[in-house]
Design a protein around this motif. Structure first.
Motif, mmCIF file in Angstrom:
data_model
loop_
_atom_site.group_PDB
_atom_site.id
_atom_site.type_symbol
_atom_site.label_atom_id
_atom_site.label_comp_id
_atom_site.label_asym_id
_atom_site.label_seq_id
_atom_site.Cartn_x
_atom_site.Cartn_y
_atom_site.Cartn_z
ATOM 1 N N UNK A 190 56.921 81.484 53.603
ATOM 2 C CA UNK A 190 55.945 80.907 52.687
ATOM 3 C C UNK A 190 54.566 81.565 52.777
ATOM 4 N N UNK A 191 54.379 82.461 53.747
ATOM 5 C CA UNK A 191 53.089 83.124 53.912
ATOM 6 C C UNK A 191 52.048 82.273 54.606
ATOM 7 N N UNK A 192 52.490 81.303 55.400
ATOM 8 C CA UNK A 192 51.571 80.357 56.041
ATOM 9 C C UNK A 192 51.512 80.552 57.556
ATOM 10 N N UNK A 193 52.502 81.209 58.129
ATOM 11 C CA UNK A 193 52.586 81.302 59.588
ATOM 12 C C UNK A 193 51.354 81.962 60.191
ATOM 13 N N UNK B 44 48.545 71.282 53.039
ATOM 14 C CA UNK B 44 48.004 70.641 51.848
ATOM 15 C C UNK B 44 47.096 71.595 51.079
ATOM 16 N N UNK B 45 46.318 72.403 51.791
ATOM 17 C CA UNK B 45 45.491 73.403 51.116
ATOM 18 C C UNK B 45 46.355 74.457 50.434
ATOM 19 N N UNK B 46 47.487 74.796 51.053
ATOM 20 C CA UNK B 46 48.406 75.746 50.426
ATOM 21 C C UNK B 46 48.994 75.163 49.144
ATOM 22 N N UNK B 47 49.263 73.857 49.145
ATOM 23 C CA UNK B 47 49.762 73.194 47.939
ATOM 24 C C UNK B 47 48.711 73.249 46.835
ATOM 25 N N UNK B 48 47.455 72.988 47.192
ATOM 26 C CA UNK B 48 46.353 73.082 46.218
ATOM 27 C C UNK B 48 46.249 74.488 45.638
ATOM 28 N N UNK B 49 46.298 75.475 46.520
ATOM 29 C CA UNK B 49 46.153 76.860 46.085
ATOM 30 C C UNK B 49 47.295 77.288 45.165
ATOM 31 N N UNK B 50 48.473 76.660 45.359
ATOM 32 C CA UNK B 50 49.616 76.968 44.502
ATOM 33 C C UNK B 50 49.501 76.304 43.139
ATOM 34 N N UNK C 218 66.295 83.136 48.860
ATOM 35 C CA UNK C 218 65.429 84.021 48.072
ATOM 36 C C UNK C 218 64.027 83.435 47.950
ATOM 37 N N UNK C 219 63.033 84.239 47.608
ATOM 38 C CA UNK C 219 61.674 83.716 47.430
ATOM 39 C C UNK C 219 61.623 82.684 46.308
ATOM 40 N N UNK C 220 60.677 81.762 46.412
ATOM 41 C CA UNK C 220 60.429 80.799 45.339
ATOM 42 C C UNK C 220 59.729 81.518 44.195
#
Length: 422
Positions: free
Chosen positions: A88-91, A140-146, A412-414
């Motif tokens: 997800x690019x968050x690690x 949660x910030x990642x959800x906002x950014x998406x 696969x990627x989302x």
């Protein structure tokens, strides 16, 4: 069931007094319409909202708590969860927040110590055990950014239904007591073990076992450690996870009756250390020389149960869908895994790519398939068998975790799907 400090699961917990308010996007504070409403904005809810938004879905996630805020947690992320954070690019952000990469695990049974390096597999070569007030806020910030809309300080009181009986939204109140009504094609309950959504839709419990285990933990500084530690004896399990700020999350899992000394009205810090000493005197000696930085927290009589996770217009994810004893430390990993499968399913349904009934039935079946072995192993470990049997079950658990990680790494990627694609 006795709960200490906070309800287990905690996907959407927080008192009205601590509730804040956070809104993203052009949205009425009282009534709005969306593709999906996600109730609960911690691991399960924030991940589901993020992955839906990445597909182009109009999704809002709501929570009664403000962020960043803490919640009860097992802290440890199994390899599958680390794989997903990486995909997800968050690690990298989790590691940059100060959560150390864990590269060694040791098992202590009496005088025997077995040390193992975390091998590279499924695209990752370490584990991580972040504090929840940091991890949940990152998600949660990642959800906002998406592109997900986020509202906090909103307490859901019920679902709404169309004339057909299909769930089509939620009602509740905002931080200032104002009425809130959100409508959507799907309502997702990511609001923990005592899910308001699960109760509102009368989601059946499809499997329920004993509630035998208790887990308590604290944080300590100035403790010498190299990685994750597990200390096992008859009727007890002590562990250590390296976490933020150079501290360790130190925990103890026991049968409920052995944790009686940790009930309210006692010196719980002293009772905690005494219990650790009963299970592992050598570790207790090290703990005595360390500095405790937080009160003891925990929960008792943890249930082991599965709920039906889908229905007409609704779905459950995370602890609302499936809850198990903390002894296997797999709750956040379950939440990430099922969040991705649910988000993919709902995205495809909304895009018109699949039949809703068939797709939701497949999500249900996949959830059951993915948790089956883990659930059985957890229930067996939570009976605290003799050390030899306990060790064998841990080996089975390790094999399940590695297979799970490989399957998640292969996803696969989302991407935007069907009608949402540009």
């Amino acid at each position: 069931m006795e709960q200490i400090d906070q309800q287990p699961g905690g996907e959407a917990r927080g008192s009205a007094g601590e509730a804040g308010h956070r809104m993203v996007g052009d949205m009425s504070p009282t009534t709005s319409h969306h593709d999906v409403v996600v109730v609960g904005s911690r691991c399960a809810g924030a991940s589901t909202a993020m992955l839906l938004a990445q597909q182009g879905v109009d999704v809002v996630t709501i929570d009664r708590s403000r962020f960043p805020s803490d919640t009860l947690s097992t802290h440890s992320l199994a390899r599958g969860a680390v794989v997903q954070l990486h995909r997800w690019g968050i690690l990298d952000e989790v590691l940059a927040s100060g959560a150390p990469a864990i590269r060694e695990v040791s098992f202590h049974i009496g005088d025997t110590v077995i040390r193992k390096d975390i091998k590279a597999a499924a695209g990752v070569d370490h584990l991580v055990a972040p504090r929840r007030h940091i991890l949940d806020d990152i998600l949660l910030r990642a959800a906002e950014q998406a592109g997900a809309r986020v509202r906090t300080g909103v307490t859901v009181t019920d679902v709404t239904r169309a004339a057909t009986g299909r769930v089509d939204g939620v009602v509740g109140r905002g931080a200032d007591g104002e009425p809130v009504e959100l409508h959507a094609r799907f309502v997702v309950g990511a609001d923990g073990l005592r899910s308001r959504i699960a109760r509102a839709v009368d989601a059946p419990v499809t499997d329920q076992r004993h509630a035998n285990g208790a887990c308590h933990y604290t944080y300590v500084a100035d403790l010498d450690f190299q990685g994750t530690e597990f200390h096992l004896s008859d009727g007890g399990f002590v562990g250590l996870f390296p976490t933020h700020c150079g501290e360790a999350n130190v925990w103890v899992s026991t049968p409920v009756d052995r944790a009686e000394g940790l009930r309210g009205g006692v010196d719980r810090n002293r009772a905690f250390r005494d219990l650790v000493a009963e299970i592992s005197p050598a570790f207790a000696d090290r703990l005595a020389a360390a500095r405790q930085t937080a009160p003891v927290r925990g929960f008792s009589a943890m249930p082991n149960l599965l709920r039906q996770p889908v229905g007409d217009g609704w779905a459950l994810v995370g602890d609302a869908s499936y809850f198990r004893d903390a002894i296997t430390g797999h709750g956040m990993t379950d939440a990430f895994r099922d969040a991705e499968h649910l988000a993919r399913t709902i995205g495809a349904v909304l895009a018109g790519d699949v039949d809703e009934a068939d797709a939701m039935a497949r999500y249900h079946a996949r959830r059951d398939e993915m948790v089956s072995d883990l659930f059985e192993i957890t229930c067996a470990l939570a009976l605290f068998p003799a050390p030899d049997r306990f060790s064998e079950l841990q080996k089975q658990l390790s094999r399940c975790i590695e297979a799970e990680a490989e399957s998640l790494a292969a996803l696969p990627p989302i991407r935007p799907v069907g009608a949402f694609a540009a």
